[in-house]
Design an enzyme around this catalytic site. Sequence first.
Site, PDB file in Angstrom:
ATOM      1  N   CYS A 128       0.669  -1.801   0.018  1.00 21.40           N
ATOM      2  CA  CYS A 128       0.346   0.292  -0.202  1.00 21.40           C
ATOM      3  C   CYS A 128       0.796   1.153  -0.306  1.00 21.40           C
ATOM      4  O   CYS A 128       1.640   1.432   0.769  1.00 21.40           O
ATOM      5  CB  CYS A 128      -0.873  -0.261   0.975  1.00 21.40           C
ATOM      6  SG  CYS A 128      -2.427  -1.645   0.673  1.00 21.40           S
ATOM      7  N   ARG A 188       4.038   0.000  -4.726  1.00 16.54           N
ATOM      8  CA  ARG A 188       3.667  -0.687  -3.013  1.00 16.54           C
ATOM      9  C   ARG A 188       2.611  -1.324  -3.780  1.00 16.54           C
ATOM     10  O   ARG A 188       1.839  -2.323  -2.591  1.00 16.54           O
ATOM     11  CB  ARG A 188       3.411   0.102  -2.267  1.00 16.54           C
ATOM     12  CG  ARG A 188       5.544   0.969  -2.024  1.00 16.54           C
ATOM     13  CD  ARG A 188       5.122   2.457  -1.000  1.00 16.54           C
ATOM     14  NE  ARG A 188       4.995   1.529   0.081  1.00 16.54           N
ATOM     15  CZ  ARG A 188       5.748   1.010   0.600  1.00 16.54           C
ATOM     16  NH1 ARG A 188       7.263   1.531   0.652  1.00 16.54           N
ATOM     17  NH2 ARG A 188       5.021   0.518   1.986  1.00 16.54           N
ATOM     18  N   TRP A 241      -2.767  -2.359  -1.738  1.00 16.95           N
ATOM     19  CA  TRP A 241      -2.565  -3.862  -2.601  1.00 16.95           C
ATOM     20  C   TRP A 241      -4.087  -5.293  -1.402  1.00 16.95           C
ATOM     21  O   TRP A 241      -3.223  -4.828   0.467  1.00 16.95           O
ATOM     22  CB  TRP A 241      -1.272  -3.875  -1.338  1.00 16.95           C
ATOM     23  CG  TRP A 241      -0.975  -5.590  -2.067  1.00 16.95           C
ATOM     24  CD1 TRP A 241      -0.526  -6.362  -3.260  1.00 16.95           C
ATOM     25  CD2 TRP A 241      -0.672  -7.015  -0.987  1.00 16.95           C
ATOM     26  NE1 TRP A 241      -0.255  -7.097  -3.050  1.00 16.95           N
ATOM     27  CE2 TRP A 241      -0.261  -8.259  -1.483  1.00 16.95           C
ATOM     28  CE3 TRP A 241      -1.266  -6.731   0.304  1.00 16.95           C
ATOM     29  CZ2 TRP A 241      -0.281  -9.107  -1.272  1.00 16.95           C
ATOM     30  CZ3 TRP A 241      -1.270  -7.871   0.792  1.00 16.95           C
ATOM     31  CH2 TRP A 241      -0.021  -9.697   0.126  1.00 16.95           C
ATOM     32  N   ASN A 298      -2.056   2.083   5.996  1.00 20.53           N
ATOM     33  CA  ASN A 298      -0.399   1.400   5.723  1.00 20.53           C
ATOM     34  C   ASN A 298      -1.108   0.346   6.788  1.00 20.53           C
ATOM     35  O   ASN A 298      -0.332   1.163   7.535  1.00 20.53           O
ATOM     36  CB  ASN A 298      -0.197   1.357   4.925  1.00 20.53           C
ATOM     37  CG  ASN A 298       1.069   0.751   4.255  1.00 20.53           C
ATOM     38  OD1 ASN A 298       0.641  -0.603   4.482  1.00 20.53           O
ATOM     39  ND2 ASN A 298       2.302   1.117   4.316  1.00 20.53           N
ATOM     40  N   GLY A 299      -1.178  -1.270   6.325  1.00 24.04           N
ATOM     41  CA  GLY A 299      -0.278  -1.717   7.532  1.00 24.04           C
ATOM     42  C   GLY A 299      -1.852  -2.915   7.826  1.00 24.04           C
ATOM     43  O   GLY A 299      -2.469  -2.834   7.320  1.00 24.04           O
ATOM     44  N   GLU A 342      16.912 -18.840  -5.924  1.00 22.24           N
ATOM     45  CA  GLU A 342      15.973 -17.691  -6.149  1.00 22.24           C
ATOM     46  C   GLU A 342      15.820 -17.725  -7.517  1.00 22.24           C
ATOM     47  O   GLU A 342      14.298 -16.838  -8.082  1.00 22.24           O
ATOM     48  CB  GLU A 342      17.453 -16.610  -6.267  1.00 22.24           C
ATOM     49  CG  GLU A 342      17.740 -15.123  -6.718  1.00 22.24           C
ATOM     50  CD  GLU A 342      16.110 -14.249  -6.729  1.00 22.24           C
ATOM     51  OE1 GLU A 342      15.145 -14.380  -5.450  1.00 22.24           O
ATOM     52  OE2 GLU A 342      15.716 -12.972  -6.738  1.00 22.24           O
ATOM     53  N   LYS A 401      11.865 -15.545  -9.638  1.00 23.54           N
ATOM     54  CA  LYS A 401      12.671 -14.888 -10.311  1.00 23.54           C
ATOM     55  C   LYS A 401      11.250 -15.031 -11.433  1.00 23.54           C
ATOM     56  O   LYS A 401      10.680 -14.435 -12.197  1.00 23.54           O
ATOM     57  CB  LYS A 401      13.736 -14.545 -10.666  1.00 23.54           C
ATOM     58  CG  LYS A 401      14.042 -12.999 -10.843  1.00 23.54           C
ATOM     59  CD  LYS A 401      14.454 -12.115  -9.844  1.00 23.54           C
ATOM     60  CE  LYS A 401      13.544 -11.746  -8.580  1.00 23.54           C
ATOM     61  NZ  LYS A 401      13.866 -11.988  -8.114  1.00 23.54           N
ATOM     62  N   GLU A 461       7.246 -14.526 -10.454  1.00 22.00           N
ATOM     63  CA  GLU A 461       6.376 -13.965  -9.954  1.00 22.00           C
ATOM     64  C   GLU A 461       6.412 -12.932 -10.908  1.00 22.00           C
ATOM     65  O   GLU A 461       5.548 -12.275 -11.150  1.00 22.00           O
ATOM     66  CB  GLU A 461       7.642 -13.155  -8.793  1.00 22.00           C
ATOM     67  CG  GLU A 461       8.576 -12.919  -8.617  1.00 22.00           C
ATOM     68  CD  GLU A 461       9.605 -11.637  -8.011  1.00 22.00           C
ATOM     69  OE1 GLU A 461       8.585 -11.335  -6.806  1.00 22.00           O
ATOM     70  OE2 GLU A 461      10.626 -11.538  -7.372  1.00 22.00           O
ATOM     71  N   HIS A 481      15.540 -37.783  -5.194  1.00 20.50           N
ATOM     72  CA  HIS A 481      15.335 -38.490  -4.547  1.00 20.50           C
ATOM     73  C   HIS A 481      13.765 -37.719  -4.213  1.00 20.50           C
ATOM     74  O   HIS A 481      12.549 -38.211  -3.052  1.00 20.50           O
ATOM     75  CB  HIS A 481      15.878 -37.565  -2.934  1.00 20.50           C
ATOM     76  CG  HIS A 481      17.206 -38.181  -2.370  1.00 20.50           C
ATOM     77  ND1 HIS A 481      17.085 -39.630  -2.044  1.00 20.50           N
ATOM     78  CD2 HIS A 481      18.329 -37.379  -2.664  1.00 20.50           C
ATOM     79  CE1 HIS A 481      18.702 -39.103  -1.813  1.00 20.50           C
ATOM     80  NE2 HIS A 481      19.410 -38.445  -2.268  1.00 20.50           N
ATOM     81  N   LYS A 490       5.708  -4.524  -3.537  1.00 22.62           N
ATOM     82  CA  LYS A 490       7.009  -4.754  -3.390  1.00 22.62           C
ATOM     83  C   LYS A 490       7.614  -4.538  -1.990  1.00 22.62           C
ATOM     84  O   LYS A 490       8.242  -5.367  -1.568  1.00 22.62           O
ATOM     85  CB  LYS A 490       7.996  -3.130  -3.817  1.00 22.62           C
ATOM     86  CG  LYS A 490       9.200  -2.809  -4.182  1.00 22.62           C
ATOM     87  CD  LYS A 490       9.677  -3.944  -4.716  1.00 22.62           C
ATOM     88  CE  LYS A 490      11.814  -3.317  -4.943  1.00 22.62           C
ATOM     89  NZ  LYS A 490      12.422  -4.853  -5.329  1.00 22.62           N
TER      90      LYS A 490
HETATM   91  C1  AGP Z   1      12.082  -9.881  -4.592  1.00 20.51           C
HETATM   92  O1  AGP Z   1      11.674 -10.341  -6.639  1.00 20.51           O
HETATM   93  C2  AGP Z   1      10.347 -10.465  -3.924  1.00 20.51           C
HETATM   94  N1  AGP Z   1       9.819  -9.528  -5.102  1.00 20.51           N
HETATM   95  C3  AGP Z   1      10.716 -10.839  -2.605  1.00 20.51           C
HETATM   96  O2  AGP Z   1      10.723 -12.095  -2.489  1.00 20.51           O
HETATM   97  C4  AGP Z   1      11.192  -9.603  -2.069  1.00 20.51           C
HETATM   98  O3  AGP Z   1      12.812  -9.840  -1.998  1.00 20.51           O
HETATM   99  C5  AGP Z   1      10.723 -10.125  -0.233  1.00 20.51           C
HETATM  100  O4  AGP Z   1       9.433  -9.490   0.045  1.00 20.51           O
HETATM  101  C6  AGP Z   1      11.776  -9.154   0.574  1.00 20.51           C
HETATM  102  O5  AGP Z   1      11.990  -7.738   0.674  1.00 20.51           O
HETATM  103  P1  AGP Z   1      12.839  -6.561   0.907  1.00 20.51           P
HETATM  104  O6  AGP Z   1      13.670  -7.213   0.870  1.00 20.51           O
HETATM  105  O7  AGP Z   1      12.314  -5.477   0.777  1.00 20.51           O
HETATM  106  O8  AGP Z   1      12.875  -6.845   2.329  1.00 20.51           O
END
Ligand code: AGP
Length: 593
Positions: free
Chosen positions: A2, A28, A73, A99-100, A471, A475, A478, A494, A588
């Site tokens: 948000c 956000r 969001w 926000n929260g 990772e 990527k 998402e 396994h 984000k």
């Molecule tokens: C990264 O591509 C993601 N969008 C997400 O996993 C992110 O890394 C995670 O939410 C942590 O965010 P931060 O680094 O701002 O703490």
Amino acid sequence: MCGIFAYLGPRNDAGRVVIDGLKRLEYRGYDSWGIALQTGEDRLWLKKEVGKISAVENLELPNAQIAIGHSRWATHGGVTQKNAHPHLNEKGTLAVVHNGIIENFQELRKELKKKHKFRSETDSEIITHLLEDFLEAGKSLEEAARLASFRLQGRFAFVVISNSERKLVAARRGSPLIIGVGEGEYFLASDIPAFLPYTRHVNYLDDDQMVVISMDKLIPDALFLTLEDASPISKRSIEIDWDAKGAEKGDYPHFMLKEIMEQKETICRAANQDDALIHEVVDLIKKSKGTFLLGCGTAGKVALTGSYLFSRIAKEHINAVFGSEFPAQAHFINDKTLIIAISQSGETADTMEALELAQAKGAKIVSIVNVEGSSMDRMSDITINIKAGPEKAVASTKATTAQIAVLTLLAYAMVGRLNEAKQLLVDAASQITEMLNPRYDGYIETLAVKLKDFESMYVIGRGLNYPMALEAAIKLQEVSYIHAEGFAGGELKHGPIALITQGTPLIALVSKDESEPEILSNAIEVKARGGYVVGVSPENNDIFDYWIKVPDVGNAAPILSIIPIQILAYKLAVLRGNDPDMPRNLAKSVTVK
Ligand code: AGP
């Protein structure tokens, strides 16, 4: 998670300033948006819509000098116009953006329903009704906000305006809110890039603080108060060194691509740390009885990479834990423990809560963050800034590799080899500069065209490349929305190998180290079952159906291995018609639990 933006000042187009600010905060949250303006009428002017604020053009707005806005969001309540913020009281004299998450919202809602008509399903609307009750009891707007905050459990940042008082009132506990201080004008935002075109002077609102920004009173600055007893707090604004251009897309079609390309410079910037600072952190690691690397999502995978780097380079055992799983480890934490938090935003709620838990047990906190002045920066004993500049795409790219660069420095510095680490990273960065060219880009696009219609793909790695396989999967998930999973190469047999059928894509991250023969064997096992093997490796091999060359950079391999996958994920997103900067269901900065 948000975005909040608010303005108070001499401009008569406060509405436009807020709409533009919200557009810069859209990463956000982008389910819906809304703004409220103080126009001098009895009712505040309100506009709320479902959809992305970036699509809004030529909106007719009345003149106003005070306005608040929100890009949502969704947490409580679906994505509807009614659930979009701001939330007004029935008379339309009060507007709140929030926000929260208000954890006790059910009980408050039950209580407030006896008197107020709720028009949304959100937890946020509660704040409007609490404020209205306190105002009716004769309290000022700021006192109403302060008293309302006592009733809220959980994390919040909220901003309120009324139709009659020429002020903005905001309060914070756990969710970010920053004040941009211009020439006789003020901006309130969830993140700094939102007001960078106007000012680089900022004031941070800390937890359990509020700010009253007023046009009626002659005050030298915004008035900061404690939520506890309204005692004034003196704060000096600081100048931050981000510029507005760094937070814009420029000629790139998307932030994600721009940020991938910036890695040519960001690795060097991250490596260029003050030696004394690195040694200070190393001393803490050496003195601690147990060090935990902590992060969520991609930052969690970076934490795991750090654990591998420390083991390999410094022969030092360091734990890696996801922020959300940290409470399960809390019984190991005491005043001899060191926590190293990794976070791009410095605001992620799961990481923050873990840090608060550890700090309460006396642990020391080091944070590796990108946002100076973020909550984690301010609560830490020591902060290392990764200096990647604003990262706006939801998918982290340049912050990820900059964080790995900093962990590489620390691991080498543990054994007195900091200069060697700096050289290694500078060499890796120069290899990246050669790698990121249009031919490479086109070559990965050709692969993306081959893979774009698959339902699933898998990524394997060993040693330093294992966390990068995890990772890589994040990527791909998402932004491409293709089901992707990462595994340790040795784990395939396994269980997961049962998923391989004719043509299933498998990406093998291969480095020129002792793990190379084994990861190649794992890829051969997949190929024998009909898999389509993509090798990300310094050398070609007969088993690869498609080879993506990456330079051999020794212990900087994780940085180099992930970059082609970032490009592949981006290409897949674009080919599949997805918005790589604002993937569905994500935001984000994840400031809720
Ligand atoms: C990264 O591509 C993601 N969008 C997400 O996993 C992110 O890394 C995670 O939410 C942590 O965010 P931060 O680094 O701002 O703490």
